[in-house]
Design a protein around this motif. Structure first.
Motif, PDB file in Angstrom:
ATOM      1  N   LEU A   1       5.543  -1.339  -1.968  1.00  0.00           N
ATOM      2  CA  LEU A   1       5.321  -2.070  -3.220  1.00  0.00           C
ATOM      3  C   LEU A   1       6.676  -2.473  -3.801  1.00  0.00           C
ATOM      4  N   GLU A   2       7.613  -1.525  -3.805  1.00  0.00           N
ATOM      5  CA  GLU A   2       8.971  -1.806  -4.287  1.00  0.00           C
ATOM      6  C   GLU A   2       9.979  -1.164  -3.332  1.00  0.00           C
ATOM      7  N   ASP A   3      11.230  -1.632  -3.374  1.00  0.00           N
ATOM      8  CA  ASP A   3      12.260  -1.078  -2.488  1.00  0.00           C
ATOM      9  C   ASP A   3      12.383   0.443  -2.661  1.00  0.00           C
ATOM     10  N   SER A   4      12.191   0.904  -3.909  1.00  0.00           N
ATOM     11  CA  SER A   4      12.360   2.334  -4.196  1.00  0.00           C
ATOM     12  C   SER A   4      11.358   3.188  -3.411  1.00  0.00           C
TER      13      SER A   4
ATOM     14  N   ILE B   1       0.828  -1.216   0.000  1.00  0.00           N
ATOM     15  CA  ILE B   1       0.000   0.000   0.000  1.00  0.00           C
ATOM     16  C   ILE B   1       0.864   1.269   0.000  1.00  0.00           C
ATOM     17  N   LEU B   2       2.182   1.128   0.145  1.00  0.00           N
ATOM     18  CA  LEU B   2       3.052   2.304   0.026  1.00  0.00           C
ATOM     19  C   LEU B   2       3.623   2.281  -1.391  1.00  0.00           C
ATOM     20  N   ASN B   3       3.054   3.127  -2.241  1.00  0.00           N
ATOM     21  CA  ASN B   3       3.410   3.073  -3.660  1.00  0.00           C
ATOM     22  C   ASN B   3       3.335   4.475  -4.280  1.00  0.00           C
ATOM     23  N   ASP B   4       3.539   4.547  -5.608  1.00  0.00           N
ATOM     24  CA  ASP B   4       3.551   5.856  -6.284  1.00  0.00           C
ATOM     25  C   ASP B   4       2.232   6.605  -6.112  1.00  0.00           C
TER      26      ASP B   4
END
Ligand code: NAD
Length: 354
Positions: A264-267, A241-244
């Protein structure tokens, strides 16, 4: 899927496959890393669409368990099991056959509850193997792990508050909580006790009704939780849920919650840092449950010891924040590094001939 290459790349030790057509079970156990001890992880029963999907899940989840237990300072490795079935179709025979599968690992893998499992399943599994933990209280077990998970998240939040506001008191802090399930309910108990102001949402109307009955502030539209002006945003429902789409909307200084795999991704850890938001790595802050069940292994369960060990999540979060600042990396990277350093050091110790 090229399984062996995936396993080599991600450091997995072993993958075990089990079928018993007579009782209708198809299952996998993945053992990721046993440097620190036997591989502990729950058994997930899910109607996977394909073997590839089940395999990817069991391999990914087993690695996550290595990190969670290692970061919590436990002498346990990471493992996981999946049963390819609809949870409603489970039978006593299936669970006991699974128990035999666990037994055949000779203690290298210890099972417990996960999605699609019940305490009844654990009781059936325990008929066939002693390598099972997370049993009900009436069987000498530790019962529902959510209690300790909620306490650990509360401790982790306090450590984050200390970093951001120079005091670990949560009094008056507004905490927006996504998902008012088991863990969030226990977390809210601690927050209210300390005079914080939790605001909750959930997709389940029954959970919202329960929240209103407890006098909590409620956000009716679950997707609006990201826009709430708050001090701490607490993901307590789903992963990714932590995403762009969500990070630019957050109006908080800290993200700290129990959900697994929140980024969502390491970035996205970098994106949070750029926005000046302190992220408490999920596998560090939600380890209360695994700490709790680990205290059932080889000894009578002791709740006081579980509380004391879980309270150390505060120190671990502090350590991760400090490492991230010193090394100029994200807290997520610092958490990974903490684990990898501990495992590497213990691997060296084990290499000594005695
Ligand atoms: P739970 O099922 O009791 O609660 C989750 C709640 O989130 C439910 O009420 C559900 O309706 C709600 N929800 C689902 N999607 C939502 C959405 N999009 N928006 C708002 N609400 C939503 O589960 P739990 O045991 O409280 O666990 C919560 C999370 O923490 C899960 O991701 C779980 O994997 C993780 N976790 C739990 C434990 C534990 O001890 N239970 C330990 C570690 C991690």
């Amino acid at each position: 899927m090229n399984i062996l290459e995936y396993m080599e790349t991600h450091g997995h030790e072993q993958l075990c496959v089990f079928t018993d057509k007579g009782v209708g079970i198809r299952a996998f156990i993945a053992i990721h890393d046993t440097t620190l001890g036997p591989a502990l992880g729950g058994v997930r029963t899910w109607p996977y669409k394909s073997e590839d999907e089940a395999l990817m899940d069991v391999l990914r989840l087993s690695r996550g368990m290595t990190y969670k237990s290692a970061a919590a300072g436990l002498n346990l490795g990471g493992g996981k099991a999946v049963i390819m079935a609809n949870p409603q179709e489970k039978t006593e025979a299936m669970m006991r056959a699974f128990g035999q599968f666990v037994e055949s690992q000779g203690g290298r893998y210890i099972t417990t509850e996960d999605v699609g499992a019940t305490t009844q399943d654990m009781e059936w599994i325990a008929q066939e193997t002693s390598h099972v933990t997370g049993l009900p209280v009436n069987q000498g077990g530790s019962g529902d792990p959510s209690v300790m998970t909620g306490y650990g998240v509360y401790q982790g939040m306090k450590a984050c508050a200390m970093e951001v506001w120079g005091t670990d008191s949560l009094e008056g802090r507004i905490i927006a909580i996504q998902g008012f399930g088991k863990v969030a309910s226990y977390l809210v108990g601690h927050l209210l006790e300390e005079g914080a102001r939790p605001i909750v949402t959930d997709i389940n109307p029954a959970a919202l009704k329960r929240a209103r009955e407890q006098g909590l502030e409620v956000v009716e539209d679950p997707s609006a939780i990201y826009d709430v002006e708050c001090d701490i945003f607490s993901p307590c429902a789903l992963g990714a849920i932590l995403n762009d789409g969500t990070i630019p909307r957050l109006k908080c200084k800290v993200v700290a919650g129990c959900a697994n795999n929140q980024l969502l991704e390491d970035s996205h850890a970098v994106a949070l840092r750029r926005r000046g938001i302190l992220y408490a790595p999920d596998f560090i802050i939600n380890a209360g449950g695994v700490i709790n069940i680990s205290l059932e292994l080889g000894q009578p369960y002791d709740e006081e010891a579980a509380l004391e060990k879980t309270a150390h999540i505060y120190d671990t979060v502090e350590r991760v924040i400090s490492m991230a600042k010193t090394e100029g990396i994200t807290t997520a990277q610092a958490a990974d590094r903490l684990v990898e350093e501990r495992i590497a050091a213990m691997r060296r110790v084990k290499g000594i001939y005695l």
